[in-house]
Write an enzyme that holds these catalytic residues in place. Structure first.
Site, short mmCIF file in Angstrom:
data_model
loop_
_atom_site.label_atom_id
_atom_site.label_comp_id
_atom_site.label_asym_id
_atom_site.label_seq_id
_atom_site.Cartn_x
_atom_site.Cartn_y
_atom_site.Cartn_z
N GLU A 52 1.02 -1.10 0.07
CA GLU A 52 0.11 0.20 -0.05
C GLU A 52 0.85 1.22 -0.04
O GLU A 52 1.84 1.33 0.51
CB GLU A 52 -0.86 -0.02 1.09
CG GLU A 52 -1.75 1.38 1.23
CD GLU A 52 -2.81 1.16 2.50
OE1 GLU A 52 -3.81 2.10 2.05
OE2 GLU A 52 -2.94 0.42 3.09
N CYS A 251 -6.39 0.95 2.60
CA CYS A 251 -7.29 2.13 2.30
C CYS A 251 -7.13 3.28 1.47
O CYS A 251 -8.33 3.89 1.18
CB CYS A 251 -7.37 2.87 3.75
SG CYS A 251 -7.77 1.86 5.07
N ASN A 382 -11.92 -3.22 0.14
CA ASN A 382 -10.88 -3.49 0.88
C ASN A 382 -11.12 -4.02 2.05
O ASN A 382 -10.95 -5.24 2.25
CB ASN A 382 -10.04 -2.06 1.05
CG ASN A 382 -8.82 -2.21 2.12
OD1 ASN A 382 -8.24 -3.11 1.96
ND2 ASN A 382 -8.84 -1.07 3.11
N GLU A 383 -11.84 -3.38 3.21
CA GLU A 383 -12.32 -3.87 4.32
C GLU A 383 -13.60 -3.17 4.64
O GLU A 383 -13.95 -2.62 5.56
CB GLU A 383 -10.96 -3.81 5.46
CG GLU A 383 -10.73 -2.33 5.61
CD GLU A 383 -9.68 -2.28 6.79
OE1 GLU A 383 -8.89 -3.26 7.09
OE2 GLU A 383 -9.44 -1.17 7.25
#
Length: 666
Positions: A52, A251, A382-383
């Site tokens: 990331e 993120c 992503n989450e």
């Protein structure tokens, strides 16, 4: 025996020497491995990399560009640039000035810089780099600039590396001519090593000259690619022998708002046509504000695919599902406006795998890779969590499977490994027959030790598991005081024996975050630390490396008194064999303060060959690696003696040991 063992433990960890207890009396643990009893296949993707762009991991890190804000596109267009006089480092309007000129409506090229020179002998323009520029004595650097001379008589641009007090470290002069935009290139050679160098630009002549895309790259990049990746950082990744590369996050996939989400189509094609984006981590934390943190996308989706190919890793891109980060705005695209997001996923598959006759396959070929990248996996979100995510995941899953039934879709269970959000996500995704669910864990070391049995009781008829982000937190999640100490790394090793022991269910794993710039980080802990010249792997890195380098092909069952070794007397263990290499790997983590002697019976192994112990550890849990001592905690290798079908050895206190045994040819 205990006192001798403890003394030898201190000796091995202080000196790096390994040792073996040859007496088979007084061993603490009798372990058994049936070498012929394969419990599951270890997937080639078992151990991978999660990348990331956080902590200056891309611009200022892996992407080797040394000029910050090279095209003046930051929200404050002169960020990274200063206009000192040549001697006093203060503005001098009598010498010259620079002005940002708006360049029209092209979102990738909104601005350029116009320099007006009255007294060029006393005017300079300096770029500060990414917390400086790291240059090495004798190394060559490629400089380039898009320039357009205007009214007056500006005939040359001089590029010069300087140290912190302005001393020249090497220069080159580029003649300029004409009245239209042209790219000018040259090379300069550094005369000294400096971690905090800067780039100074001066001019010959008076009048006006327009500048854009001012760039400086080392020639010694990964695989020698021009405008490529930083060699030492990629080498650290290659040494992990990763099975997959997950990108671009994290993120940043989501963005604080949907307008600021990561859009892969804006990261491919010619570098100068890629649209800059503010990095969502730039002001996320009050303790580490970095308002100069942007994404140039010089490291874009093509380069990610290329890097995965270089590493021999499966590419695993993660795309926005139409939900901004739920820790920020939580903005959600309406369902009737979701189609463009889904189309982005379908077009990405075409970019990666499509024939060159297709639109996106042709672009890949135009960028220098006519062969498909053979992408097998894609991540949706992503989450994210909650009903909004499940509703959108359904649409993505249906569309992707309809056109590309062989693509494996990664879904997510949210940011936490437990709680209402996690339980809801897992229940819904199980009902949807999701293929692989991504779980994340940022927890204290004790949580990792206690959860070595997490997957022992998971439903084998449910989704496979991707342990996509995990790292033991020495203080607390997102704390700036977290450290990559040995206690955290060893707790992760204990947990990883549980991941490996459940390799029939857990098919992908990766530590996160991957990288951090020593002067530009936002989040700790991190696997690899670097500055502008140096890099090193943390103790956590060497845990990952040992597991990944000894991943094996077949999961075996290692037991003590008929039970899996999951923390009894602070020991954790897993075992695999590698049919291709003809080797057996037994991984034992001792999280306790006392050494243990073990006798390992290798049933059905046949006549065994050479054996080696790889030991990683420290008596002190607070021990760290650093730039000054980058390998303070790193593996120590020593031979072992195998007698018959048994291996008798010692597991030092607070250590991870991998026993590597050559198996007979079959």
């Amino acid at each position: 025996m205990k006192l001798i063992t403890q003394a030898l433990t201190i000796l091995v960890l202080l000196t790096g020497c390994s040792y073996v207890l040859w007496s088979q009396d007084d061993v603490d643990h009798q372990l058994t491995v049936d070498v012929a009893d394969t419990r599951a296949a270890i997937q080639p993707t078992m151990y991978g990399i999660f990348f990331e762009d956080i902590n200056f991991a891309a611009d200022g890190g892996l992407y080797a560009e040394m000029v910050k804000n090279r095209n003046f596109e930051f929200e404050l267009p002169k960020t990274g640039w200063v206009e000192p006089t040549s001697d006093r480092f203060s503005l001098n309007e009598d010498s010259g000035r620079s002005t940002i000129i708006k360049n029209g409506e092209d979102p990738a090229d909104l601005n350029f810089l116009r320099v007006t020179l009255m007294n060029p002998d006393n005017y300079t323009l300096i770029n500060e780099g990414f917390r400086g520029m790291g240059v090495r004595e004798g190394a060559s650097y490629d400089v380039s600039v898009h320039a357009r001379p205007g009214k007056g008589s500006v005939t040359a641009i001089r590029f010069e590396l300087i140290d912190t007090v302005g001393t020249s470290l090497g220069s080159t002069t580029l003649p300029v001519a004409g009245t239209s935009w042209q790219e000018y290139t040259g090379t300069l050679r550094a005369t000294a090593t400096e971690q905090k160098a800067r780039l100074r630009i001066t001019f010959t002549g008076t009048g006006e000259i327009d500048l854009d895309m001012i760039s400086l790259f080392p020639q010694d990049t990964w695989k020698g690619r021009k405008q490529g990746l930083r060699k030492d950082l990629v080498q650290l990744l290659a040494d992990l022998e990763p099975g997959f590369l997950r990108f671009p996050g994290g993120c940043i996939v989501e963005g604080r708002t949907l307008d600021r989400r990561y859009q892969w189509k804006k990261t491919v094609g010619p570098i100068e046509e890629r649209e800059l984006l503010v990095n969502r981590w730039n002001t996320e934390f009050d303790h580490r504000p970095t308002p100069d943190y942007y994404q140039s996308f010089g490291l874009g989706f093509f380069e990610y695919f290329q890097l995965a190919e270089d590493l021999g890793a499966e590419p695993l891109p993660i795309l926005s599902c139409g939900m901004a980060c739920q820790f920020n705005t939580g903005e959600v695209v309406p369902m009737d406006e979701l189609d463009p997001y889904v189309q982005d996923a379908l077009d990405l598959i075409e970019f990666a795998n499509g024939d060159t006759a297709t639109r996106w396959g042709k672009l890949r070929a135009d960028m220098g890779h006519p062969e498909p990248f053979a992408m097998k996996y894609i991540g949706v979100g992503n989450e994210q969590w909650g009903p909004d995510y499940i509703e959108r995941y359904r649409v993505f899953e249906a569309s992707i499977k309809k056109q590309h039934p062989d693509i494996v879709i990664i879904s997510g269970s949210g940011p936490f490994p437990d709680g209402e959000q996690f339980e809801y996500g897992m229940e819904q995704l199980t009902e949807l027959d999701a293929e692989i669910v991504d779980e994340h864990y940022y927890r204290p070391p004790n949580w990792f030790r206690q959860n070595a049995t997490r997957y022992d009781s998971y439903d084998r008829d449910g989704p496979k598991i991707f342990a996509g982000e995990y790292a033991a937190q020495s203080v607390a999640i997102a704390s700036p005081d977290n450290e990559n100490n040995w206690e955290c790394a060893l707790a992760e090793a204990a947990f990883m024996t549980g991941l490996e022991r459940n390799a029939d269910l857990v098919v992908m794993t990766s530590y996160a975050p991957l990288m951090a710039h020593a002067d530009g980080w936002q989040w700790t802990p991190d696997l690899i630390w670097f500055n502008n010249l140096e890099s090193y792997g943390t103790p956590n890195y060497y845990v990952q490396k040992l597991f990944a380098n000894h991943a094996g092909t077949d999961l075996l069952h290692i037991t003590s008194n008929g039970e899996a070794v999951t923390g009894q007397q602070d020991l954790y263990a897993s075992a695999v064999k590698d049919r291709e290499r003809g080797q057996l790997y037994i991984k034992v983590a001792n999280t306790g303060a006392e050494a243990h002697s073990v006798r390992i019976e290798l049933a059905n192994a046949g006549s065994l060959g050479e054996a080696t112990a790889l030991t990683l550890g420290s008596p002190e849990g607070e021990t760290l690696n650093s730039f000054a001592a980058p390998r303070r905690i790193s593996p120590r290798e020593q031979p072992l003696v195998v007698e018959g079908d048994q291996l008798v050895a010692d597991v030092p206190a607070k250590s991870l040991v991998i026993y590597r045994v050559d198996l007979p040819a079959r």
